[in-house]
Enzyme design. Structure first.
Site, PDB file in Angstrom:
ATOM      1  N   CYS A   8       0.876  -1.176   0.000  1.00 14.02           N
ATOM      2  CA  CYS A   8       0.000   0.000   0.000  1.00 14.02           C
ATOM      3  C   CYS A   8       0.912   1.225   0.000  1.00 14.02           C
ATOM      4  CB  CYS A   8      -0.944  -0.026   1.207  1.00 14.02           C
ATOM      5  SG  CYS A   8      -0.098   0.127   2.797  1.00 14.02           S
ATOM      6  N   ARG A   9       0.457   2.300   0.554  1.00 12.91           N
ATOM      7  CA  ARG A   9       1.251   3.522   0.576  1.00 12.91           C
ATOM      8  C   ARG A   9       2.400   3.416   1.577  1.00 12.91           C
ATOM      9  NH1 ARG A   9       0.967   7.965   3.623  1.00 12.91           N
ATOM     10  NH2 ARG A   9       1.889   9.854   2.803  1.00 12.91           N
TER      11      ARG A   9
END
Length: 103
Positions: free
Chosen positions: A66-67
């Protein structure tokens, strides 16, 4: 579920003959840039996320990001509960990624 640094994540991905990259960010984040070959399964779309996870083959190796690594860690835990044994979280997410990012 295992948290892996970028080198171990990439090495594991390359060594596996039966793997898939999963990006659990939002479509907007995905469109800003993603790791080549990644399949988007947005964890914030809860019911759809669960449906898509349950349809994944259980015998594959999943490399998840993800981020920043938090949502993907949660996704890996959910995947494990859904019967997926090999889910690997990218520590630091795409923020700490030094590889190529596709647009």
């Amino acid at each position: 579920m295992e948290n892996l640094n970028e080198k171990k994540w990439v090495d594991g991905l390359k060594a596996s003959e039966n793997s898939e990259i999963i990006d659990v960010r939002t479509p907007e984040e995905f469109n800003e840039g993603y790791i080549e070959g990644a399949k988007l399964i947005n964890i914030q779309d809860t019911s759809r996320f669960m449906d898509q996870i349950e349809q994944l083959p259980k015998d594959k190796d999943y490399y998840v990001y993800c981020r920043s690594g938090r949502r993907s860690e949660m996704a890996c835990q959910i995947m494990e509960k859904a019967g997926i044994k090999n889910a690997y979280n990218l520590e630091g997410g795409i923020i700490d990624w030094h590889g190529e990012v596709k647009k």
